[in-house]
Design an enzyme around this catalytic site. Structure first.
Site, PDB file in Angstrom:
ATOM      1  N   ASP A 172      -4.798   6.295   2.913  1.00 46.14           N
ATOM      2  CA  ASP A 172      -4.963   4.866   2.683  1.00 46.14           C
ATOM      3  C   ASP A 172      -6.147   4.326   3.479  1.00 46.14           C
ATOM      4  O   ASP A 172      -6.389   4.748   4.613  1.00 46.14           O
ATOM      5  CB  ASP A 172      -3.694   4.109   3.105  1.00 46.14           C
ATOM      6  CG  ASP A 172      -3.765   2.656   2.674  1.00 46.14           C
ATOM      7  OD1 ASP A 172      -3.266   2.364   1.573  1.00 46.14           O
ATOM      8  OD2 ASP A 172      -4.348   1.822   3.413  1.00 46.14           O
ATOM      9  N   HIS A 201       0.831  -1.205   0.000  1.00 46.98           N
ATOM     10  CA  HIS A 201       0.000   0.000   0.000  1.00 46.98           C
ATOM     11  C   HIS A 201       0.865   1.254   0.000  1.00 46.98           C
ATOM     12  O   HIS A 201       0.492   2.270  -0.555  1.00 46.98           O
ATOM     13  CB  HIS A 201      -0.943   0.016   1.218  1.00 46.98           C
ATOM     14  CG  HIS A 201      -2.192  -0.771   0.977  1.00 46.98           C
ATOM     15  ND1 HIS A 201      -3.447  -0.241   1.101  1.00 46.98           N
ATOM     16  CD2 HIS A 201      -2.366  -2.051   0.582  1.00 46.98           C
ATOM     17  CE1 HIS A 201      -4.347  -1.160   0.803  1.00 46.98           C
ATOM     18  NE2 HIS A 201      -3.711  -2.270   0.504  1.00 46.98           N
TER      19      HIS A 201
HETATM   20  N1  UDP Z   1       8.231  -5.857  -3.889  1.00 42.06           N
HETATM   21  C1  UDP Z   1       9.568  -5.655  -4.212  1.00 42.06           C
HETATM   22  N2  UDP Z   1      10.471  -6.601  -3.816  1.00 42.06           N
HETATM   23  C2  UDP Z   1      10.116  -7.727  -3.134  1.00 42.06           C
HETATM   24  C3  UDP Z   1       8.757  -7.926  -2.828  1.00 42.06           C
HETATM   25  C4  UDP Z   1       7.844  -6.973  -3.222  1.00 42.06           C
HETATM   26  O1  UDP Z   1       9.917  -4.650  -4.837  1.00 42.06           O
HETATM   27  O2  UDP Z   1      10.994  -8.543  -2.844  1.00 42.06           O
HETATM   28  C5  UDP Z   1       7.254  -4.813  -4.274  1.00 42.06           C
HETATM   29  C6  UDP Z   1       6.555  -5.109  -5.576  1.00 42.06           C
HETATM   30  O3  UDP Z   1       7.297  -4.597  -6.661  1.00 42.06           O
HETATM   31  C7  UDP Z   1       5.229  -4.413  -5.376  1.00 42.06           C
HETATM   32  C8  UDP Z   1       4.982  -4.517  -3.877  1.00 42.06           C
HETATM   33  O4  UDP Z   1       6.241  -4.790  -3.291  1.00 42.06           O
HETATM   34  O5  UDP Z   1       5.317  -3.066  -5.733  1.00 42.06           O
HETATM   35  C9  UDP Z   1       4.034  -5.647  -3.516  1.00 42.06           C
HETATM   36  O6  UDP Z   1       2.732  -5.218  -3.748  1.00 42.06           O
HETATM   37  P1  UDP Z   1       1.591  -6.212  -4.192  1.00 42.06           P
HETATM   38  O7  UDP Z   1       0.338  -5.398  -4.332  1.00 42.06           O
HETATM   39  O8  UDP Z   1       1.988  -6.966  -5.391  1.00 42.06           O
HETATM   40  O9  UDP Z   1       1.477  -7.275  -3.037  1.00 42.06           O
HETATM   41  P2  UDP Z   1       1.444  -7.186  -1.419  1.00 42.06           P
HETATM   42  O10 UDP Z   1       2.850  -7.129  -0.982  1.00 42.06           O
HETATM   43  O11 UDP Z   1       0.654  -5.957  -1.066  1.00 42.06           O
HETATM   44  O12 UDP Z   1       0.780  -8.466  -1.036  1.00 42.06           O
END
Ligand code: UDP
Length: 472
Positions: free
Chosen positions: A108, A20
């Site tokens: 948010d 988020h």
């Molecule tokens: N992300 C990253 N590196 C990691 C894991 C996640 O850059 O090792 C970033 C990914 O690029 C995205 C966010 O974290 O922008 C994850 O958001 P998403 O909505 O896909 O999933 P959530 O983590 O909220 O379940």
């Protein structure tokens, strides 16, 4: 134009981490690039994660700032959990807003409590929930027209009514607030309804009918301004997004550079998912049996394990990493990966993803087809968009929506993993062509004159109109 928009001041109050926070920071940067003065309100611990990014923007002439609140939420692996209580930030936020009244604040949805204080101060509140238009529309229609409690079983399929595509779902795939409506208040919906409008990280062309639905809903203002991740144009920005990567750049980059174009599967389940060791083993066996090159970022998944287990590494099949290393088949990384950079590498052929909305948009914008493995939140609905509407992914066959941090009810077995990877390979070329067309539309949407670009301008215009009206 610039002098007029300069006078608009927007605050952004992202949640305290993960999926988020990342897109809201990018959104603040997008608005700053349109001449707005953007201030990101953060906890002191969290601000550290994106200070460099913002300093670079400032050095490039953008009017963008971070305000660190005087209270903190300890920065742990768990701090991005949707259930973390952030109300300790209420008084420092009130104080900051009293002293600096912006033209609007983007809040948010997980900071639900902030709605009242913003409202009291007469500041325009803009809602941000981090997902696209498609799940919003699908969930609204299920909520209004499907008696999910009367379905024969959790696995009895039903069609989502009133949507332009044929979307089949089961109760087992629905978030708990849709399955058990009586137990959940409509607080989030009310917050959204009472706001000045909604900022959405998506772009019109990926979900036009659903974007129209959002724009028409209650005659409400909805500005679709993404994919905001496209504002990261340099390797530096793509590297330091969200957190500083903990995986060795030379290692993954050299490894990927040694592979042919479109040959490697990138496997990641986002910033929060926790999978038990049994499930991790099934993934490992499935990947090995599929004979597919892969980079697997295990990341936070490991937080579900006791330190002893983590250290003993018995969450992977015996000898797995050594075999993968020797054969050059795969790399397993613990920690935080520079996802945008990896997805943008020519060697990447596909993305095995949990269908978090940011990952989905980042996969799409990078022109990478997907293997979908939803776990929670609106991820099962995103899976439908990816596989059944856009036809740019194949499903691994995950069936059970899982409440955050609770135990998996059923594992996806190694056979399913292998089969999905093989099916994916057969269909990858067709899907790649489709997703690359959509990626091009995403690129155009954020350029001058594109749909998202114009929606950013439209929100700035609406804020100016509100400001003028209030001055009268
Ligand atoms: N992300 C990253 N590196 C990691 C894991 C996640 O850059 O090792 C970033 C990914 O690029 C995205 C966010 O974290 O922008 C994850 O958001 P998403 O909505 O896909 O999933 P959530 O983590 O909220 O379940």
């Amino acid at each position: 134009m610039a002098t007029v928009t300069r006078s608009i001041e927007m605050f952004f109050f992202p949640f305290v981490g993960g999926g988020h926070q990342i897109p809201m920071i990018d959104t603040a940067r997008v608005f700053a690039s349109h001449g707005v003065t953007s201030t990101i309100i953060a906890t002191p611990s969290n601000a550290l994660h994106f200070q460099n990014l913002i300093t670079r923007d400032q050095n490039n002439g953008l009017s963008i700032f971070i305000h660190a609140l005087s209270a903190d939420i300890p920065d742990t692996d768990m701090s991005a959990s949707p259930f973390i209580d952030t109300t300790v930030l209420l008084e420092p936020l009130r104080q900051f807003l009293l002293e600096n009244r912006p033209d609007c604040i983007v809040v948010d949805m997980f900071h639900g409590w902030a709605g009242d204080v913003v409202f009291e101060l007469g500041i325009a509140r803009i809602f941000f929930n981090g997902s696209g238009c498609f799940p919003h529309c699908v969930h609204d229609n299920i909520r209004s027209h499907v008696a999910v409690e009367n379905l024969g079983s959790d696995y009895e399929p039903f069609f989502v009514p009133n949507v332009p595509d044929r979307i089949e779902m089961t109760r087992s795939q629905l978030p708990v607030f849709l399955r058990n409506r009586a137990a959940f208040s409509d607080r989030v919906r009310q917050l959204e309804e009472k706001s000045f409008g909604t900022v959405i990280n998506s772009f019109y062309e990926i979900e036009p009918a659903y974007a129209d639905y959002m724009k028409n809903k209650w005659g409400k203002r909805a500005w679709i301004v993404g994919p905001v991740s496209l504002c990261n144009r340099t390797a530096e920005d793509k590297t330091e997004r969200g957190k500083t990567p903990t995986i060795d750049e030379q290692k993954w980059l050299n490894w990927l550079n040694s592979k042919k174009p479109n040959s490697v599967l990138y496997v990641s389940f986002g910033s929060l998912a926790r999978l038990p060791p049994e499930q991790l083993k099934e993934i490992a066996f499935g990947l090995e049996a599929s004979d597919q090159f892969f980079i697997w970022v295990v990341g936070n998944v490991l937080n579900s394990l006791e330190t002893k287990e983590k250290e003993s590494e018995n969450w992977l099949p015996e000898g797995f990493e050594e075999r993968m290393k020797e054969s050059g088949k795969g790399l397993v990384f613990r920690g935080w990966a520079p996802q945008l950079l990896i997805l943008g590498h020519a060697a990447i052929k596909g993305f095995m993803t949990h269908c978090g909305w940011n990952s989905t948009l980042e996969g799409v914008s990078s022109g990478v087809p997907m293997i979908t493995w939803p776990l929670t939140a609106e991820q099962f609905t995103n899976e439908k968009l990816i596989t059944e509407v856009l036809k740019i992914g194949v499903q691994v066959g995950s069936r059970e929506w899982l409440s955050w941090n609770s135990e998996l009810k059923e594992f996806v077995g190694r056979e399913k993993v292998e089969l999905a990877v093989r099916r994916f390979s057969e269909e990858a070329e067709k899907m790649r062509k489709r997703v690359r067309d959509i990626a091009e539309q995403a690129r155009i949407a954020v350029e001058k004159g594109g749909t998202s670009y114009n929606d950013v301008e439209a929100l700035i215009h609406d804020l100016k109109a509100r400001k003028l009206a209030n001055q009268d």
